[in-house]
Every structure is written in C-alpha cells, then in structure tokens.
Design a protein around this motif. Structure first.
Motif, PDB file in Angstrom:
ATOM      1  N   THR A 135     -25.559 -35.313 -40.438  1.00  0.00           N
ATOM      2  CA  THR A 135     -26.510 -34.212 -40.430  1.00  0.00           C
ATOM      3  C   THR A 135     -25.873 -33.007 -41.108  1.00  0.00           C
ATOM      4  O   THR A 135     -24.682 -33.024 -41.448  1.00  0.00           O
ATOM      5  CB  THR A 135     -26.926 -33.848 -38.991  1.00  0.00           C
ATOM      6  N   SER A 136     -26.654 -31.980 -41.306  1.00  0.00           N
ATOM      7  CA  SER A 136     -26.166 -30.765 -41.949  1.00  0.00           C
ATOM      8  C   SER A 136     -26.606 -29.551 -41.151  1.00  0.00           C
ATOM      9  O   SER A 136     -27.752 -29.481 -40.680  1.00  0.00           O
ATOM     10  CB  SER A 136     -26.702 -30.668 -43.384  1.00  0.00           C
ATOM     11  N   ALA A 171     -17.036 -29.752 -44.310  1.00  0.00           N
ATOM     12  CA  ALA A 171     -16.727 -29.068 -45.561  1.00  0.00           C
ATOM     13  C   ALA A 171     -15.961 -27.775 -45.324  1.00  0.00           C
ATOM     14  O   ALA A 171     -15.218 -27.314 -46.208  1.00  0.00           O
ATOM     15  CB  ALA A 171     -18.022 -28.780 -46.320  1.00  0.00           C
ATOM     16  N   ARG A 172     -16.113 -27.193 -44.146  1.00  0.00           N
ATOM     17  CA  ARG A 172     -15.380 -25.965 -43.816  1.00  0.00           C
ATOM     18  C   ARG A 172     -14.024 -26.249 -43.194  1.00  0.00           C
ATOM     19  O   ARG A 172     -13.302 -25.328 -42.832  1.00  0.00           O
ATOM     20  CB  ARG A 172     -16.202 -25.116 -42.850  1.00  0.00           C
ATOM     21  N   GLY A 173     -13.668 -27.509 -43.043  1.00  0.00           N
ATOM     22  CA  GLY A 173     -12.369 -27.848 -42.497  1.00  0.00           C
ATOM     23  C   GLY A 173     -12.367 -28.237 -41.043  1.00  0.00           C
ATOM     24  O   GLY A 173     -11.297 -28.459 -40.469  1.00  0.00           O
ATOM     25  N   ASN A 174     -13.545 -28.331 -40.413  1.00  0.00           N
ATOM     26  CA  ASN A 174     -13.641 -28.705 -39.003  1.00  0.00           C
ATOM     27  C   ASN A 174     -14.491 -29.967 -38.890  1.00  0.00           C
ATOM     28  O   ASN A 174     -15.711 -29.919 -39.052  1.00  0.00           O
ATOM     29  CB  ASN A 174     -14.285 -27.581 -38.180  1.00  0.00           C
ATOM     30  N   GLY A 265     -21.894 -20.448 -47.272  1.00  0.00           N
ATOM     31  CA  GLY A 265     -23.197 -21.100 -47.193  1.00  0.00           C
ATOM     32  C   GLY A 265     -24.225 -20.378 -46.364  1.00  0.00           C
ATOM     33  O   GLY A 265     -25.183 -21.002 -45.881  1.00  0.00           O
ATOM     34  N   LEU A 266     -24.069 -19.060 -46.168  1.00  0.00           N
ATOM     35  CA  LEU A 266     -25.040 -18.320 -45.360  1.00  0.00           C
ATOM     36  C   LEU A 266     -26.417 -18.300 -46.021  1.00  0.00           C
ATOM     37  O   LEU A 266     -27.440 -18.308 -45.333  1.00  0.00           O
ATOM     38  CB  LEU A 266     -24.558 -16.889 -45.121  1.00  0.00           C
ATOM     39  N   THR A 267     -26.443 -18.266 -47.358  1.00  0.00           N
ATOM     40  CA  THR A 267     -27.734 -18.237 -48.059  1.00  0.00           C
ATOM     41  C   THR A 267     -28.533 -19.504 -47.786  1.00  0.00           C
ATOM     42  O   THR A 267     -29.724 -19.448 -47.453  1.00  0.00           O
ATOM     43  CB  THR A 267     -27.504 -18.069 -49.567  1.00  0.00           C
ATOM     44  N   LYS A 268     -27.855 -20.652 -47.894  1.00  0.00           N
ATOM     45  CA  LYS A 268     -28.538 -21.917 -47.616  1.00  0.00           C
ATOM     46  C   LYS A 268     -28.968 -21.999 -46.157  1.00  0.00           C
ATOM     47  O   LYS A 268     -30.058 -22.513 -45.843  1.00  0.00           O
ATOM     48  CB  LYS A 268     -27.617 -23.079 -47.957  1.00  0.00           C
ATOM     49  N   GLU A 358     -25.329 -18.165 -36.625  1.00  0.00           N
ATOM     50  CA  GLU A 358     -24.576 -17.251 -35.767  1.00  0.00           C
ATOM     51  C   GLU A 358     -23.076 -17.513 -35.845  1.00  0.00           C
ATOM     52  O   GLU A 358     -22.264 -16.590 -35.940  1.00  0.00           O
ATOM     53  CB  GLU A 358     -25.052 -17.388 -34.321  1.00  0.00           C
ATOM     54  N   SER A 359     -22.703 -18.791 -35.819  1.00  0.00           N
ATOM     55  CA  SER A 359     -21.286 -19.138 -35.880  1.00  0.00           C
ATOM     56  C   SER A 359     -20.670 -18.737 -37.216  1.00  0.00           C
ATOM     57  O   SER A 359     -19.583 -18.151 -37.265  1.00  0.00           O
ATOM     58  CB  SER A 359     -21.121 -20.644 -35.644  1.00  0.00           C
ATOM     59  N   SER A 360     -21.369 -19.036 -38.318  1.00  0.00           N
ATOM     60  CA  SER A 360     -20.835 -18.712 -39.643  1.00  0.00           C
ATOM     61  C   SER A 360     -20.748 -17.207 -39.847  1.00  0.00           C
ATOM     62  O   SER A 360     -19.736 -16.695 -40.363  1.00  0.00           O
ATOM     63  CB  SER A 360     -21.709 -19.340 -40.729  1.00  0.00           C
ATOM     64  N   ALA A 361     -21.794 -16.499 -39.453  1.00  0.00           N
ATOM     65  CA  ALA A 361     -21.794 -15.048 -39.638  1.00  0.00           C
ATOM     66  C   ALA A 361     -20.728 -14.382 -38.772  1.00  0.00           C
ATOM     67  O   ALA A 361     -20.052 -13.439 -39.207  1.00  0.00           O
ATOM     68  CB  ALA A 361     -23.176 -14.484 -39.304  1.00  0.00           C
TER      69      ALA A 361
END
Length: 377
Positions: A135-136, A171-174, A265-268, A358-361
C-alpha cells in the motif's frame, strides 16, 4: 478322467486358509495437559502475535519494489503454534490488469495451486496462513482487501492475517509492516450482508472497528543476526597514527537521508487527501439519491394503502363488500437500502492519508527548526 493341472495340484497341497482374526478396536490415549497448548487441535488459543522470518520480509520488499504501484500481493505460508503465527515463507501472486475478472480469478487460482503443489513436493511449507498487500501512504482500506481477508478468515485456521506493507514509508528509510484481521462484529455484519444504517448501528461499526491490529515481530537466524551486527559495529583502525575521523570504520557507511528537509512527498499526500474526500462526497451523494428514491416509493405505497383503507371504510358504510387487500410490494418496487460499507471504507482512507500527512509534516517541522537552530539564524 483328465489328469489334474499343476496349479490345481499346488493349490490342493497348500493348507486351507484360516479366517482372519477380527482386529481389536483402536484405543486412543488422552493428550497430556502439558501438550494441549502445543498441539492446539481445536485452535482455541487466541492469536497474540505474528512472527515474520527475515526471508519473508526480503521477498515482500523485493516484490513491492518491482511491482507496478501498489499491486503487489501474495500468500503467506507458515504455522500457528501456541498463539503465535509463524510465517516462514511467501510467494507473490500474478496481477492481471487487462483480463476479465473471471479469467484473472481462474488464472490466479491455477497458479496458486501449482505453487503449493510444488512446495509440497520439495518438502516446503505449504500451509496458507494469510496474505500480504502493498500500500502507499497507509491507505489500505478497500473492498478487495476486505473480501479476500473475509474469505481467509472463514476458511483458514485462526482466521489468517493480512500483512500490510507501506512502500512510501520504506522509501523514507522505515520499513513498515503491520498485521491485521477482521473484527468479529464486522465479520458478523459481512456474513449477513447487513451494512444498512440500522445494521451498522446495531453492530456499532465505524471505520476504526473494521480491522484489529495484531502485534508483529521479525525473526532472523543466528548467522544473519551475527552478520548484521558485524556490518553495523564500528571497528578500530589498525594504523596507530590514523586521523580521529577515520580511526573507526564500519562496513555500512552512514546515511544522511534522514536529515533531508525536503517536502518528503507532502504534495502527493495532499492530493491523495483531496481525492479521497472527493470520492467520499461522491459516494455520499449517491447514497443520498438512493435514499430519496426509497422515501419517495415508500410515500407512494403508504398513500395507496391509506386511500384503499378509506375506500373500504366508505364501502362498508354503504353496505358494500370491502375491496380485497393487495400486496403493496408487487405494486411498488421499493429498492433496498443502500450499503454504507463503501462510505465507511472511504472514511478509513481519508483518516489514513491524514495521519500520514500529519506524520510527514511533523517530522519536516522538527528538521526545519533543528536546521534553523544549528545555523544560528
């Protein structure tokens, strides 16, 4: 008189066959109490943990990287023992995008049977315990996953599990792996196909009560663990006059990707949130349209019944026979109440995209404040 044949002579010389003794009824010993949990014949021990072998993690990561988008899925093989689901192997299932649903289903079934038969021939694990799905951005709520898990949960021992792998986190290393199974209340509503408003209220269903997360852990053998520790442990340089910066070395070079203060990847992610909200509004509009149609047909039926009762009362008052009662369902086709399952799954997708955002931001803000503090601005 003809001479007897050789076969007849040999048969006559043999002793007469005796009746076979009647075999005694088999006796079974009771399973000792100390072995009842280990044998788990009735599968009464609840599932408490899912254990993935390192080779399974590697196969899922490789398949998800090579597959197109989030179409990577496959079967998990292993054994459940004493409340722990041990997944020791897995294999990928083909994905058919251009074929008909019926042809694709038959092709996947044939491939699955062939793989399980081949694994059995080489003495490999061929016991299906669930499936995995890529999933993504954490959004795995969809009808296909729910249907597949419901089938497994009805047929497999301990219900089977679905392992969800988030390729965006990898892709972010986790490396993100989570195990789920359907909750009993949702399974009861699914078997009854009762996802109307009243059915959801009676079962107390929301998007948070569809799947139950099971603790997951990864197991590696001793040799692999020792090798990974060797790669990660720094070693002292053999040169006595080495520079302090290179006095210690490691087989794995340091990674500075986590210090990247980009948008990650916040835009996506924002686009996915907006798309999920639009899909939910469209589904709610369809449900509202069907609800208005149902209300309109019910009003017509109730009006017809009321008029028929008034006419019968007037005829009785005039001394005439009352008109026979008619089946309203044949005169007015009242459609069934629409299912709210799709709306509930879309709400789950919106929630997953929002949590990922929320996590990425949050991580990005922490990095930006750290960069600002280190620069002295």
């Amino acid at each position: 008189m003809a001479a007897p044949s050789m076969a007849a002579a040999l048969a006559a010389s043999l002793p007469a066959p005796q009746a076979a003794p009647t075999p005694a009824a088999p006796t079974y010993e009771a399973i000792p109490a100390s072995m009842s949990k280990a044998i788990d014949i009735e599968a009464e021990i609840p599932l408490t943990c899912v254990q993935l072998d390192g080779i399974v993690i590697t196969k899922i990561l490789k398949h998800s990287r090579e597959a197109f988008s989030t179409t990577a899925h496959g079967l998990l093989l292993g054994l459940d023992l004493d409340g722990i689901l041990e997944v020791s192997n897995s294999f990928a299932l083909p994905n058919h995008n251009n074929d008909d649903d019926e042809k694709a289903t038959k092709s996947i079934a044939r491939y699955q049977q062939s793989m399980l038969r081949s694994l059995k021939e080489v003495q490999g694990d061929d016991n299906v315990v669930g499936f995995y799905q890529a999933t993504s951005l954490g959004a795995f709520f969809n009808q296909s996953l729910i249907d597949t898990q419901a089938i497994h949960q009805d047929r497999l021992r301990h219900g089977g599990v679905v392992v969800v792998h988030d390729i965006s986190q990898t892709a972010r290393g986790n490396a993100s792996f989570r195990a789920f199974k359907l909750m009993p209340a949702f399974m009861d509503a699914y078997r009854r196909a009762n996802f109307s408003t009243a059915g959801m209220i009676s079962h107390r269903l929301t998007f948070t009560s569809i799947l139950e997360e099971i603790p997951l852990r990864v197991r590696t053998n001793a040799l692999l663990s020792s090798y990974l520790n060797t790669l990660a442990t720094p070693s002292t340089s053999t040169f006595s006059g080495a520079h302090p910066g290179v006095a210690t070395t490691s087989a794995l070079p340091p990674s500075y990707s986590l210090l990247d203060i980009g948008n990650m990847g916040l835009t996506k992610n924002l686009e996915q949130v907006a798309e999920a909200i639009d899909n939910y509004r469209t589904e709610e509009g369809n449900v509202a349209y069907l609800s208005r149609q149902i209300a309109r047909e019910k009003l017509r039926a109730e009006t017809y019944v009321a008029k028929r009762k008034e006419e019968n009362a007037r005829r009785v008052a005039q001394g005439l026979n009352a008109l026979p009662e008619e089946d309203v369902s044949r005169l007015f086709r009242i459609p069934p109440e629409p299912s709210r399952l799709e709306s509930m799954l879309l709400l789950g997708q919106v929630d997953a995209y929002a949590k990922s955002l929320e996590s990425s931001a949050g991580t990005g803000l922490v990095k930006m404040y750290a960069a600002k503090a280190s620069s002295g601005v």
